[in-house]
Design an enzyme around this catalytic site. Structure first.
Site, PDB file in Angstrom:
ATOM      1  N   LYS A 134      -2.387  24.308 -11.623  1.00 10.71           N
ATOM      2  CA  LYS A 134      -2.819  24.555 -10.449  1.00 10.71           C
ATOM      3  C   LYS A 134      -4.244  25.581 -10.478  1.00 10.71           C
ATOM      4  O   LYS A 134      -4.003  26.619 -10.962  1.00 10.71           O
ATOM      5  CB  LYS A 134      -1.741  25.124  -9.649  1.00 10.71           C
ATOM      6  CG  LYS A 134      -2.089  25.061  -7.924  1.00 10.71           C
ATOM      7  CD  LYS A 134      -1.193  25.798  -7.255  1.00 10.71           C
ATOM      8  CE  LYS A 134      -1.806  25.899  -5.728  1.00 10.71           C
ATOM      9  NZ  LYS A 134      -1.085  26.837  -4.921  1.00 10.71           N
ATOM     10  N   ASN A 140      -0.238   7.120  -0.409  1.00 15.44           N
ATOM     11  CA  ASN A 140      -0.104   6.560   1.070  1.00 15.44           C
ATOM     12  C   ASN A 140       1.180   6.731   1.459  1.00 15.44           C
ATOM     13  O   ASN A 140       2.076   7.149   0.923  1.00 15.44           O
ATOM     14  CB  ASN A 140      -0.800   5.399   0.689  1.00 15.44           C
ATOM     15  CG  ASN A 140       0.022   4.368  -0.011  1.00 15.44           C
ATOM     16  OD1 ASN A 140       1.288   4.188   0.020  1.00 15.44           O
ATOM     17  ND2 ASN A 140      -0.479   4.032  -1.134  1.00 15.44           N
ATOM     18  N   LYS A 155      -7.266 -12.235  -6.594  1.00 21.32           N
ATOM     19  CA  LYS A 155      -6.353 -11.763  -7.692  1.00 21.32           C
ATOM     20  C   LYS A 155      -5.316 -12.813  -8.384  1.00 21.32           C
ATOM     21  O   LYS A 155      -4.318 -12.701  -8.874  1.00 21.32           O
ATOM     22  CB  LYS A 155      -5.348 -10.653  -6.833  1.00 21.32           C
ATOM     23  CG  LYS A 155      -6.072  -9.456  -6.352  1.00 21.32           C
ATOM     24  CD  LYS A 155      -5.469  -8.368  -5.902  1.00 21.32           C
ATOM     25  CE  LYS A 155      -6.151  -7.435  -5.057  1.00 21.32           C
ATOM     26  NZ  LYS A 155      -5.418  -6.029  -5.217  1.00 21.32           N
TER      27      LYS A 155
HETATM   28  N1  CTP Z   1      -2.676  -3.824  -5.976  1.00 13.35           N
HETATM   29  C1  CTP Z   1      -2.344  -3.632  -7.316  1.00 13.35           C
HETATM   30  N2  CTP Z   1      -3.244  -2.682  -7.677  1.00 13.35           N
HETATM   31  C2  CTP Z   1      -3.944  -1.899  -7.010  1.00 13.35           C
HETATM   32  C3  CTP Z   1      -4.178  -2.147  -5.794  1.00 13.35           C
HETATM   33  C4  CTP Z   1      -3.524  -3.221  -5.296  1.00 13.35           C
HETATM   34  O1  CTP Z   1      -1.618  -4.386  -8.020  1.00 13.35           O
HETATM   35  N3  CTP Z   1      -4.896  -0.904  -7.789  1.00 13.35           N
HETATM   36  C5  CTP Z   1      -1.678  -4.903  -5.484  1.00 13.35           C
HETATM   37  C6  CTP Z   1      -0.869  -4.360  -4.314  1.00 13.35           C
HETATM   38  O2  CTP Z   1       0.478  -4.172  -4.908  1.00 13.35           O
HETATM   39  C7  CTP Z   1      -0.696  -5.724  -3.380  1.00 13.35           C
HETATM   40  C8  CTP Z   1      -1.900  -6.059  -3.441  1.00 13.35           C
HETATM   41  O3  CTP Z   1      -2.688  -5.790  -4.838  1.00 13.35           O
HETATM   42  O4  CTP Z   1       0.354  -6.474  -3.857  1.00 13.35           O
HETATM   43  C9  CTP Z   1      -3.095  -5.926  -2.301  1.00 13.35           C
HETATM   44  O5  CTP Z   1      -2.887  -4.539  -2.061  1.00 13.35           O
HETATM   45  P1  CTP Z   1      -4.080  -3.966  -1.302  1.00 13.35           P
HETATM   46  O6  CTP Z   1      -4.221  -2.387  -1.483  1.00 13.35           O
HETATM   47  O7  CTP Z   1      -4.228  -4.227   0.110  1.00 13.35           O
HETATM   48  O8  CTP Z   1      -5.424  -4.239  -1.719  1.00 13.35           O
HETATM   49  P2  CTP Z   1      -6.772  -3.884  -2.609  1.00 13.35           P
HETATM   50  O9  CTP Z   1      -7.155  -4.887  -3.481  1.00 13.35           O
HETATM   51  O10 CTP Z   1      -6.563  -2.400  -3.023  1.00 13.35           O
HETATM   52  O11 CTP Z   1      -7.717  -3.968  -1.187  1.00 13.35           O
HETATM   53  P3  CTP Z   1      -8.345  -2.690  -0.179  1.00 13.35           P
HETATM   54  O12 CTP Z   1     -10.004  -2.596  -0.701  1.00 13.35           O
HETATM   55  O13 CTP Z   1      -8.247  -3.576   1.132  1.00 13.35           O
HETATM   56  O14 CTP Z   1      -7.517  -1.521  -0.611  1.00 13.35           O
END
Ligand code: CTP
Length: 400
Positions: free
Chosen positions: A287, A208, A340
């Protein structure tokens, strides 16, 4: 015990007579003051005045016979707990912002890692000039703090913006910053930053646009508050923050491992990383040609690190999550906070030119109860400061 020492930089604005009160204000709080004047300031008022007030010889010249083996600006840079520059002219601010070091004060600014407080004073047109404003913005982004100039009667005969703030306000702000330099002393802070990369093969990955800038500024702020700081960083092109222990990782699995290792010792965890949500089910060590791979690839979920830490959290630990959303920002952040078990969520809107990779940020800081705090647009360092202010308030509440 050695006393806290502040360097007071005095440059050539007419408001410099107020610097005498600033010396007195710091002294009343038990802080030792070393005055550093620019050569132009020394033409307006005798350095002897400040030497008599401060009880130490005012430094003006860069090139004087050294007293011993030490290089004076480097030695002073290490000794001080704060560099306060009041009044700061447009010229001094411009030199600081541009990295020019051609006199003692500007050299001290570059050489010190102590926090910097700047109180500008100048004619209104110079203060509002876009170059001066841009220089101040740059310094804020680099961590300097300001006591903004006030509106009032100016030496040039105009009334307008540019008058030096009152000495009491400058001293108060200086003392607040001094207190903050040890507000997290004895604590361990874990910060995650940047994206993760989930490789399909050595040359292809899912990721990302996170630049890691927010997380790096959070780590810098934790260091500035005296915390033992561990930064777990995904791939970024950023310079590691001085004073933090930085561990570089690539994938969500590696980030999880590094976080789980640091977590038991960490009183505060700030998960600013944009962890990839998916990874390839069957990554390859070599690859392959695209024809071989085809158009359909199986993926699986990565571990949710924050959720896992939330489940393992002890009562004293503070867990902060981030939520980058394109819409319904606060609602999504609240849902994630509950799921969380985070104590705070920092939510920001992302999309075209917002959030990812930018120099500034605009956020909502959300707790399970109480009002939502909206902040920004501000530099990421300033946002980091606000986040740690909230974390410290939370720690205080938990202690009571
Ligand atoms: N996070 C994490 N591990 C993951 C995904 C997210 O620890 N696999 C943490 C991120 O560092 C952030 C928080 O969770 O602090 C929210 O991340 P976000 O990507 O917005 O949340 P997701 O739970 O992945 O939700 P979405 O379905 O919207 O992607």
């Amino acid at each position: 015990m050695t006393r806290t020492k502040v360097a007071l930089g005095v440059s050539s604005s007419i408001g410099l007579y107020k610097a005498c009160e600033i010396v007195r204000g710091f002294q009343k709080a038990g802080v030792e003051v070393q005055v550093v004047m620019t050569p132009n300031a020394a033409r307006l008022i005798s350095p002897l005045l400040f030497s008599s007030l401060a009880g130490t010889k005012t430094i003006v010249e860069m090139f004087e016979e050294p007293a011993g083996r030490s290089i004076r600006h480097v030695a002073l840079a290490r000794e001080i707990a704060l560099l306060c520059v009041a009044p700061a002219t447009a010229n001094v601010i411009g030199k600081f912002a541009g990295g020019v070091a051609d006199d003692f004060l500007s050299t001290l600014f570059l050489a010190t890692t102590a926090p910097v407080l700047i109180a500008p004073a100048m004619n209104e047109a110079m203060y509002l000039d876009r170059t001066t404003q841009a220089n101040m913005d740059r310094l804020k982004a680099l961590g300097a703090e300001f006591v903004e100039a006030e509106k009032g009667y100016l030496a040039c005969g105009d009334a307008g913006w540019g008058r030096l703030a009152e000495p009491e306000a400058i001293v108060r702000e200086g003392l607040r910053i001094l207190a903050r330099t040890s507000s997290l002393a004895g604590r361990t802070v874990l910060v995650t930053a940047g994206p993760t990369r989930e490789h399909l093969d050595p040359v292809r990955f899912l990721s990302n646009p996170s630049s890691g800038k927010m997380g790096y500024e959070l780590a810098r702020e934790a260091v500035a508050r005296g915390a033992r700081t561990i930064l777990v960083s995904g791939p970024t092109g950023l310079v590691p923050p001085a004073g933090a222990m930085t561990e570089s990782v690539v994938s969500a699995a590696e980030m999880e491992k590094a976080c789980l290792k640091a977590f038991p010792k960490a009183g505060i965890v700030v998960m600013a990383a944009a962890v990839s949500d998916f990874r390839f089910k069957e990554p390859r060590g070599r690859k392959s040609a695209k024809e071989e791979i085809g158009l359909s690839l199986a993926v699986e979920r990565t571990p949710d690190i924050l959720a896992r830490l939330g489940r393992a959290k002890k009562p004293g630990q503070v867990l902060v999550g981030f939520a980058a959303e394109t819409h319904d920002v606060a609602a999504h952040a609240r849902r994630k906070m509950a799921a969380k078990k985070a104590d705070l969520m920092v939510a920001n809107a992302v999309g075209a030119g917002r959030g990812f990779g930018t120099e500034t940020n605009e956020v909502l800081i959300i707790a399970p109860s109480g009002p939502v705090q909206a902040a920004g647009p501000l530099s990421k360092r300033e946002i980091a400061r606000l986040i740690f202010d909230r974390i410290e308030a939370l720690l205080e509440k938990k202690r009571r």
